[in-house]
Design a protein around this motif. Sequence first.
Motif, PDB file in Angstrom:
ATOM      1  N   VAL A 107       0.835  -1.196   0.000  1.00  0.00           N
ATOM      2  CA  VAL A 107       0.000   0.000   0.000  1.00  0.00           C
ATOM      3  C   VAL A 107       0.875   1.253   0.000  1.00  0.00           C
ATOM      4  CG1 VAL A 107      -1.695   1.337   1.313  1.00  0.00           C
ATOM      5  CG2 VAL A 107      -1.960  -1.139   1.101  1.00  0.00           C
ATOM      6  N   GLY A 108       1.963   1.223   0.774  1.00  0.00           N
ATOM      7  CA  GLY A 108       2.866   2.366   0.813  1.00  0.00           C
ATOM      8  C   GLY A 108       3.503   2.633  -0.538  1.00  0.00           C
ATOM      9  N   TYR A 109       3.863   1.556  -1.243  1.00  0.00           N
ATOM     10  CA  TYR A 109       4.490   1.742  -2.551  1.00  0.00           C
ATOM     11  C   TYR A 109       3.501   2.333  -3.552  1.00  0.00           C
ATOM     12  CZ  TYR A 109       6.828   0.923  -6.952  1.00  0.00           C
ATOM     13  OH  TYR A 109       7.396   1.117  -8.188  1.00  0.00           O
ATOM     14  N   VAL A 110       2.287   1.785  -3.578  1.00  0.00           N
ATOM     15  CA  VAL A 110       1.285   2.287  -4.524  1.00  0.00           C
ATOM     16  C   VAL A 110       0.899   3.722  -4.173  1.00  0.00           C
ATOM     17  CG1 VAL A 110      -1.036   1.939  -5.463  1.00  0.00           C
ATOM     18  CG2 VAL A 110       0.448  -0.027  -5.030  1.00  0.00           C
ATOM     19  N   ALA A 111       0.787   4.023  -2.882  1.00  0.00           N
ATOM     20  CA  ALA A 111       0.508   5.401  -2.471  1.00  0.00           C
ATOM     21  C   ALA A 111       1.596   6.339  -2.974  1.00  0.00           C
ATOM     22  CB  ALA A 111       0.389   5.481  -0.949  1.00  0.00           C
ATOM     23  N   GLY A 112       2.846   5.871  -2.953  1.00  0.00           N
ATOM     24  CA  GLY A 112       3.947   6.677  -3.463  1.00  0.00           C
ATOM     25  C   GLY A 112       3.808   6.979  -4.946  1.00  0.00           C
ATOM     26  N   GLY A 114      -4.075   4.670  -2.758  1.00  0.00           N
ATOM     27  CA  GLY A 114      -3.240   3.473  -2.698  1.00  0.00           C
ATOM     28  C   GLY A 114      -3.949   2.331  -2.006  1.00  0.00           C
ATOM     29  N   LEU A 115      -4.632   2.641  -0.908  1.00  0.00           N
ATOM     30  CA  LEU A 115      -5.386   1.621  -0.184  1.00  0.00           C
ATOM     31  C   LEU A 115      -6.542   1.113  -1.024  1.00  0.00           C
ATOM     32  CD1 LEU A 115      -5.864   0.042   2.419  1.00  0.00           C
ATOM     33  CD2 LEU A 115      -7.173   1.990   3.286  1.00  0.00           C
ATOM     34  N   TYR A 148      -5.280  -1.251  -3.627  1.00  0.00           N
ATOM     35  CA  TYR A 148      -4.911  -2.558  -3.082  1.00  0.00           C
ATOM     36  C   TYR A 148      -6.143  -3.383  -2.742  1.00  0.00           C
ATOM     37  CZ  TYR A 148      -2.197  -6.090  -0.656  1.00  0.00           C
ATOM     38  OH  TYR A 148      -1.620  -7.286  -0.286  1.00  0.00           O
ATOM     39  N   THR A 149      -7.175  -2.754  -2.205  1.00  0.00           N
ATOM     40  CA  THR A 149      -8.393  -3.509  -1.924  1.00  0.00           C
ATOM     41  C   THR A 149      -9.058  -3.967  -3.227  1.00  0.00           C
ATOM     42  OG1 THR A 149      -9.660  -1.439  -1.744  1.00  0.00           O
ATOM     43  CG2 THR A 149      -8.833  -2.395   0.296  1.00  0.00           C
ATOM     44  N   ALA A 150      -8.959  -3.166  -4.284  1.00  0.00           N
ATOM     45  CA  ALA A 150      -9.486  -3.585  -5.587  1.00  0.00           C
ATOM     46  C   ALA A 150      -8.728  -4.820  -6.089  1.00  0.00           C
ATOM     47  CB  ALA A 150      -9.378  -2.446  -6.593  1.00  0.00           C
ATOM     48  N   TYR A 151      -7.424  -4.801  -5.914  1.00  0.00           N
ATOM     49  CA  TYR A 151      -6.606  -5.959  -6.310  1.00  0.00           C
ATOM     50  C   TYR A 151      -6.987  -7.208  -5.525  1.00  0.00           C
ATOM     51  CZ  TYR A 151      -2.662  -9.104  -5.614  1.00  0.00           C
ATOM     52  OH  TYR A 151      -1.887 -10.226  -5.451  1.00  0.00           O
ATOM     53  N   LEU A 152      -7.128  -7.063  -4.196  1.00  0.00           N
ATOM     54  CA  LEU A 152      -7.470  -8.226  -3.374  1.00  0.00           C
ATOM     55  C   LEU A 152      -8.861  -8.749  -3.709  1.00  0.00           C
ATOM     56  CD1 LEU A 152      -6.089  -7.389   0.189  1.00  0.00           C
ATOM     57  CD2 LEU A 152      -5.118  -8.922  -1.539  1.00  0.00           C
ATOM     58  N   GLY A 153      -9.811  -7.855  -3.918  1.00  0.00           N
ATOM     59  CA  GLY A 153     -11.155  -8.282  -4.292  1.00  0.00           C
ATOM     60  C   GLY A 153     -11.159  -9.009  -5.622  1.00  0.00           C
ATOM     61  N   THR A 193     -10.333   4.969 -13.114  1.00  0.00           N
ATOM     62  CA  THR A 193     -11.202   5.450 -12.035  1.00  0.00           C
ATOM     63  C   THR A 193     -10.381   5.968 -10.866  1.00  0.00           C
ATOM     64  OG1 THR A 193     -12.931   3.872 -12.685  1.00  0.00           O
ATOM     65  CG2 THR A 193     -13.053   4.788 -10.450  1.00  0.00           C
ATOM     66  N   LEU A 194      -9.330   5.237 -10.530  1.00  0.00           N
ATOM     67  CA  LEU A 194      -8.481   5.623  -9.394  1.00  0.00           C
ATOM     68  C   LEU A 194      -7.706   6.909  -9.685  1.00  0.00           C
ATOM     69  CD1 LEU A 194      -7.154   2.093  -8.419  1.00  0.00           C
ATOM     70  CD2 LEU A 194      -8.616   3.555  -7.012  1.00  0.00           C
ATOM     71  N   LEU A 195      -7.439   7.186 -10.969  1.00  0.00           N
ATOM     72  CA  LEU A 195      -6.690   8.375 -11.345  1.00  0.00           C
ATOM     73  C   LEU A 195      -7.580   9.590 -11.579  1.00  0.00           C
ATOM     74  CD1 LEU A 195      -4.087   6.819 -13.821  1.00  0.00           C
ATOM     75  CD2 LEU A 195      -3.623   7.766 -11.555  1.00  0.00           C
ATOM     76  N   CYS A 196      -8.878   9.367 -11.574  1.00  0.00           N
ATOM     77  CA  CYS A 196      -9.808  10.458 -11.855  1.00  0.00           C
ATOM     78  C   CYS A 196      -9.675  11.569 -10.817  1.00  0.00           C
ATOM     79  CB  CYS A 196     -11.236   9.929 -11.880  1.00  0.00           C
ATOM     80  SG  CYS A 196     -12.470  11.161 -12.278  1.00  0.00           S
ATOM     81  N   ARG A 197      -9.574  12.796 -11.295  1.00  0.00           N
ATOM     82  CA  ARG A 197      -9.480  13.967 -10.405  1.00  0.00           C
ATOM     83  C   ARG A 197     -10.799  14.712 -10.450  1.00  0.00           C
ATOM     84  NH1 ARG A 197      -3.815  15.034  -9.528  1.00  0.00           N
ATOM     85  NH2 ARG A 197      -2.548  13.722 -10.904  1.00  0.00           N
TER      86      ARG A 197
END
Length: 223
Positions: free
Chosen positions: A160-165, A181-182, A185-190, A218-222
């Motif tokens: 999560v820390g790496y993806v948040a970075g 980032g979190l 990661y939850t999308a990946y686990l699901g 979706t995650l990059l949407c501002r």
Amino acid sequence: MARRSTDDPQDTDGTPSDTPGGGSPSDGPRRDRKTGGGRRRLTAEDWAAAALAAIGEGGLAAVAVEPIAARLGTTKGSFYWHFANRDALVDAALERWERLHTEAVITTVEAEPDPERRLRGLFAHASAASAADPLEVSLLATAAEPRVAAVLRRVTDRRVGYVAGLFAALGFPSAEARRRGLLAYTAYLGHTQLGHAVPESLPGGADRDRYLDSVIDTLLCRE
């Protein structure tokens, strides 16, 4: 921890060096170094790899010395050359998972200089790898075991820390980068859990690639 890092010269019952046999697990031992007569000595890493493959197939309960020795085509003497007990083998297997399935993956994606391409590549790679291997799901299912829980906490924090970075590198404020980032990661686990429980519910082929890209969009949407 492994008792030794060197090759075992022979099993303690007096037989010559280990001779791998039988099926090769997906995360199984290396079979390239050989001794005279075409046989090769197993290492602690070979045992850890076989134990990790067993966890993927049957959970932590599948880590038992005699079945893994049979998988490797050796005897328990080889195990006791490298490890003091079963717990030490479990620790070595979990350390291997952390090293190969987290740190090595991060090292690989770091070769891409663009953070967005790095994020997309990481998500695609991780999703494909977890779809092909039940290990991640097996470890999550045994999270109540203290040894597994400890490594899952450490790996989750690292991932999560790496993806948040990566989101921070794309210009998101620190708190928002952590949130995304979190969420990633939850999308990946699901996706991983669903892919093993109800695989037909997920798109395949080119549709799968487009779907994974849409998740990142979706995650990059501002707003």
